[in-house]
Design an enzyme around this catalytic site. Structure first.
Site, short mmCIF file in Angstrom:
data_model
loop_
_atom_site.label_atom_id
_atom_site.label_comp_id
_atom_site.label_asym_id
_atom_site.label_seq_id
_atom_site.Cartn_x
_atom_site.Cartn_y
_atom_site.Cartn_z
N SER A 4 8.76 32.11 12.79
CA SER A 4 6.87 31.23 12.60
C SER A 4 7.04 31.49 14.19
CB SER A 4 7.75 30.30 11.33
OG SER A 4 6.01 30.06 11.99
N GLY A 5 5.85 31.55 14.35
CA GLY A 5 4.90 30.86 15.99
C GLY A 5 4.66 30.00 15.60
N SER A 6 4.45 29.55 14.49
CA SER A 6 3.97 27.82 13.85
C SER A 6 4.77 26.73 14.91
CB SER A 6 3.70 27.63 12.55
OG SER A 6 3.91 27.96 11.57
N ASP B 245 -1.72 47.02 -9.84
CA ASP B 245 -0.35 46.85 -9.57
C ASP B 245 -0.12 44.46 -10.28
OD1 ASP B 245 -1.77 45.11 -7.46
OD2 ASP B 245 0.08 45.51 -6.21
N ASN C 9 -7.92 47.39 -4.60
CA ASN C 9 -6.89 47.18 -4.96
C ASN C 9 -5.95 47.99 -5.93
OD1 ASN C 9 -3.99 44.66 -4.28
ND2 ASN C 9 -3.78 45.47 -6.13
N ALA D 136 -3.77 36.27 1.30
CA ALA D 136 -4.09 36.55 2.52
C ALA D 136 -5.42 36.85 1.95
CB ALA D 136 -4.24 37.54 3.54
N GLN E 296 -6.73 30.19 11.92
CA GLN E 296 -6.48 29.13 10.83
C GLN E 296 -5.17 28.19 11.42
OE1 GLN E 296 -2.33 29.18 9.24
NE2 GLN E 296 -1.60 30.56 10.59
N LYS F 224 3.34 29.52 -1.51
CA LYS F 224 2.39 28.95 -1.54
C LYS F 224 1.61 28.63 -2.91
CE LYS F 224 0.06 31.29 2.72
NZ LYS F 224 -0.59 31.45 3.67
N TYR G 213 -1.97 41.56 12.63
CA TYR G 213 -2.18 40.92 14.40
C TYR G 213 -0.94 41.86 15.00
CZ TYR G 213 1.65 37.83 13.11
OH TYR G 213 2.41 37.14 12.47
#
EC number: 1.1.1.25
Length: 282
Positions: free
Chosen positions: A22-24, A159, A156, A136, A264, A72, A236
């Site tokens: 993670s880059g957070s 599924d 979609n 997302a 975000q 989440k 990204y």
């Protein structure tokens, strides 16, 4: 950073798994350093069955922070309050500890629409096609509804996410009963072509095309792409997916996913501090 930590330093953190990539922490700690905020942000590898304990730690240590996959949805169940967007999504990615009350937010969709706005893409009264029904994708769909989109056609594969997508549509309609929002089978290529032809913006909110050198795309028939269409990708890495390459070749405006990622994070940083994260979205 260690010489700046004191007995008054506020702790924030990320929970989920894996979080080693993670880059957070780097992003938020940079912001704290630049704005001289006495806080530190760490990442904690937490599995879904450990969420209850992790949220209790947020309360004990008076923490705010973020939540990533696969935690989440579970984390939302332990909040004292959810924002309307988080209720519609059914998940959170940001926890704000308001003097002991834990408020769950979802900023993924905010990052997405901010990224579109940075590229001069309008949302109000515009028609969208969104490929995907995962986390997302759901956040994006909810935020588009909030921003006043005229219609949202979700596609979609049939599924488990498709079934969750139907639940998302139902939740959004509770808040926005006049919004034209439906979910369709991605296998129905004729209907997909019809909806894209009518759309102002096509969004890929799946992982198809993720990773350097990946040439996969959710839209195999490039004839579906028309020059009046804006094509946005939540991915990204790579910055220019195969979908965006194909769209650019067809004369479409394209929007990559890096701005959403940073957007975000900027939205969450403002919730934590009341200040703007001092980095550019693009």
């Amino acid at each position: 950073m260690s010489e700046k930590i004191s007995g008054k330093t506020k702790l924030l953190g990320l929970i989920g798994t894996p979080v080693g990539h993670s880059g957070s922490p780097a992003m938020y700690n940079y912001g704290f350093d630049q704005l001289d905020i006495d806080a530190v942000y760490l990442a904690f590898d937490i599995k879904e069955d450990q969420v209850a304990q992790a949220i209790e730690a947020f309360r004990t240590f008076k923490m705010s922070g973020n939540v990533t996959m696969p935690c989440k949805t579970a984390a939302a169940e332990y909040m004292d309050e959810l924002t309307p967007a988080a209720k519609m999504v059914g998940a959170i990615n940001t926890i704000v500890n308001d003097e002991g009350k834990l408020v769950g937010h979802i900023t993924d969709g905010v990052g997405f629409v901010d990224n579109l706005q940075a590229h001069d893409v309008k949302m109000k009264d515009k028609k969208f096609v969104v490929i995907g029904a995962g986390g997302a994708a759901t956040a994006i769909q909810v935020q588009l509804a909030i921003e006043g989109a005229a219609s949202i056609a979700i596609f979609n594969i049939k599924d488990a996410f498709y079934e969750k997508g139907k639940e998302t549509v139902a939740r959004i309609k509770e808040y926005y009963p006049d919004l034209a929002i439906e979910i369709y089978d991605l296998a129905d290529q004729a209907l997909l072509a019809e909806k894209i032809n009518e759309a102002d913006c096509l969004v890929n909110a799946t992982t198809v095309g993720m990773g350097e050198g990946n040439t996969a795309t959710p839209i195999a028939d490039t004839d579906l792409l028309h020059a009046d269409l804006t094509v946005a990708d939540a991915i990204y890495n790579p910055p220019m997916t195969q979908l965006l390459k194909d769209a650019s070749a067809k004369g479409c405006k394209t929007v990559g996913g890096k701005g959403m990622l940073i957007g975000q994070g900027k939205a969450a940083f403002k919730l934590f501090t009341g200040k703007e994260l001092p980095i550019k979205a693009n």
